[in-house]
Scaffold this motif. Sequence first.
Motif, PDB file in Angstrom:
ATOM      1  N   UNK A 319      40.433  47.745  33.592  1.00 21.63           N
ATOM      2  CA  UNK A 319      40.180  47.422  34.986  1.00 21.63           C
ATOM      3  C   UNK A 319      40.774  48.478  35.910  1.00 21.63           C
ATOM      4  N   UNK A 320      39.983  48.944  36.859  1.00 24.40           N
ATOM      5  CA  UNK A 320      40.464  49.936  37.818  1.00 24.40           C
ATOM      6  C   UNK A 320      41.353  49.281  38.867  1.00 24.40           C
ATOM      7  N   UNK A 321      40.926  48.119  39.358  1.00 19.49           N
ATOM      8  CA  UNK A 321      41.664  47.371  40.375  1.00 19.49           C
ATOM      9  C   UNK A 321      42.056  48.266  41.560  1.00 19.49           C
ATOM     10  N   UNK A 322      41.041  48.794  42.212  1.00 24.88           N
ATOM     11  CA  UNK A 322      41.262  49.625  43.396  1.00 24.88           C
ATOM     12  C   UNK A 322      40.336  49.188  44.520  1.00 24.88           C
ATOM     13  N   UNK A 323      40.734  49.506  45.719  1.00 24.24           N
ATOM     14  CA  UNK A 323      39.887  49.216  46.872  1.00 24.24           C
ATOM     15  C   UNK A 323      38.589  50.012  46.797  1.00 24.24           C
ATOM     16  N   UNK A 324      38.642  51.191  46.184  1.00 24.22           N
ATOM     17  CA  UNK A 324      37.442  52.020  46.070  1.00 24.22           C
ATOM     18  C   UNK A 324      36.370  51.324  45.238  1.00 24.22           C
ATOM     19  N   UNK A 325      36.784  50.658  44.154  1.00 20.80           N
ATOM     20  CA  UNK A 325      35.821  49.917  43.339  1.00 20.80           C
ATOM     21  C   UNK A 325      35.254  48.745  44.120  1.00 20.80           C
ATOM     22  N   UNK A 326      36.104  48.060  44.878  1.00 19.52           N
ATOM     23  CA  UNK A 326      35.619  46.942  45.692  1.00 19.52           C
ATOM     24  C   UNK A 326      34.596  47.426  46.719  1.00 19.52           C
ATOM     25  N   UNK A 327      34.868  48.547  47.329  1.00 16.41           N
ATOM     26  CA  UNK A 327      33.916  49.112  48.283  1.00 16.41           C
ATOM     27  C   UNK A 327      32.579  49.404  47.601  1.00 16.41           C
ATOM     28  N   UNK A 328      32.649  49.937  46.382  1.00 18.01           N
ATOM     29  CA  UNK A 328      31.424  50.310  45.681  1.00 18.01           C
ATOM     30  C   UNK A 328      30.615  49.086  45.265  1.00 18.01           C
ATOM     31  N   UNK A 329      31.265  48.054  44.736  1.00 21.02           N
ATOM     32  CA  UNK A 329      30.493  46.878  44.322  1.00 21.02           C
ATOM     33  C   UNK A 329      29.911  46.171  45.549  1.00 21.02           C
ATOM     34  N   UNK A 330      30.624  46.211  46.662  1.00 23.01           N
ATOM     35  CA  UNK A 330      30.080  45.631  47.894  1.00 23.01           C
ATOM     36  C   UNK A 330      28.858  46.420  48.345  1.00 23.01           C
ATOM     37  N   UNK A 331      28.949  47.736  48.262  1.00 26.45           N
ATOM     38  CA  UNK A 331      27.807  48.571  48.638  1.00 26.45           C
ATOM     39  C   UNK A 331      26.600  48.269  47.751  1.00 26.45           C
ATOM     40  N   UNK A 332      26.840  48.145  46.454  1.00 30.60           N
ATOM     41  CA  UNK A 332      25.751  47.850  45.526  1.00 30.60           C
ATOM     42  C   UNK A 332      25.140  46.474  45.812  1.00 30.60           C
ATOM     43  N   UNK A 333      25.992  45.505  46.147  1.00 30.51           N
ATOM     44  CA  UNK A 333      25.491  44.167  46.450  1.00 30.51           C
ATOM     45  C   UNK A 333      24.626  44.182  47.709  1.00 30.51           C
ATOM     46  N   UNK A 334      25.099  44.854  48.738  1.00 29.89           N
ATOM     47  CA  UNK A 334      24.348  44.913  49.992  1.00 29.89           C
ATOM     48  C   UNK A 334      23.039  45.674  49.816  1.00 29.89           C
ATOM     49  N   UNK A 335      23.048  46.700  48.959  1.00 27.17           N
ATOM     50  CA  UNK A 335      21.843  47.500  48.741  1.00 27.17           C
ATOM     51  C   UNK A 335      20.789  46.774  47.919  1.00 27.17           C
ATOM     52  N   UNK A 336      21.176  45.656  47.303  1.00 23.84           N
ATOM     53  CA  UNK A 336      20.226  44.912  46.480  1.00 23.84           C
ATOM     54  C   UNK A 336      20.246  45.307  45.020  1.00 23.84           C
ATOM     55  N   UNK A 337      21.196  46.170  44.611  1.00 26.20           N
ATOM     56  CA  UNK A 337      21.289  46.575  43.208  1.00 26.20           C
ATOM     57  C   UNK A 337      21.609  45.385  42.314  1.00 26.20           C
TER      58      UNK A 337
END
Length: 374
Positions: A319-337
């Motif tokens: 597990x990376x457990x970083x804010x950067x990963x959270x930002x990325x998964x949020x971006x992917x969720x919003x993009x519809x990925x």
Amino acid sequence: MVGAQQIDRVRRRGGACRQVRGPTRIHCGPVNSPPPGNTCMPHGALAAVAGNGCRGGRCHEPERGSSCPRRTYSPTAADRRWKPSSSRRRPPPGPGKLLVAVRAAGVNPVDWKLRNGYTRPGSEPPQYPAVFGSEAAGVVEQVGPGVDEFAVGDAVFGNPLTGGYAEYTLMPVAVTAHKPEGLSFTDAAALPVAAATAYDGIRQLDPAPGSTLLINGAGGGVGVAAVQLARHFGVRVIGTASAAKKDFVESLGAVHVPAGPGVVDRVRAVAPDGVDAVYDLVGGDALRAVAELLTDRKRLISAGGKPLAVELGGAAVVRARTAAVLDEVARLAVSGAFRTYVTQTYPLAEAATALRAVESGHTRGKIVIEVAAA
């Protein structure tokens, strides 16, 4: 409003117990570990809600969700030191931390495991009563010293320090991210553990586009996100899950294979050329079985049976457990990925029911506890 509701709590005193009324901050689990010789631990959230209760002056375990037969035990001094805490307690945030008014909290298998006495590797044993919940979303109420990245009123999500099953919690800045406007609090609360674990595992395996990935346990919170992310990256996915989840798993873009005895033959039937990697989310005998499908065990990772995966020649999910990963998964969720697929929500007062639902192992997608704004 949740904060106004009152739920029965069991308090133990002097070898006996009595029903008392308590506020609605959800405290799950045993008040303390039982005395030596008694291996059972009383379960539940706000004991009466979970099924605990006073019968004959003793505190009894619930029949449902217990890992051992119902029995009683005599309270110890630790029981008598227990005191309820206010649901509206607002702990001041220290350096690098945020006080967050919770709007939603994700429910994960680790929550009921902790309730049953599980200790995270490298961590101190949990102190009971404990506030569970490893992922949450809400609004910043106060920032600690030295925090410049966030301000009061910001919508955030991340991994709380003091549990998400509450109206207020503390979050460390290092594992907290801004919630995008296009993401609800409920969906955001499903990202820090389930979606981030799925993302970390897929990145760890780094499957090539066109390769075949087997996801063992594709119908749960992590599996649902992992299937979608792998498909987004151009990977063919085979997902094991119960027969009841066939349509659901296939709707995610995976080839469904029923879990259980004979799963290896069924996977080989749909993937005669074999699989290139295995992402396990189940552990146990199910993990042992699917490991046979790999000639290179280094292509096996697990979030459901980490020690066993290492024993079999694979690895635990890192597990990376970083804010950067959270930002990325949020971006992917919003993009519809991918979608979070929150399939059930419960109010804070019914946290025990939500926890039992996840513990049953029969839920589809993600379960989230929603907290009404104060």
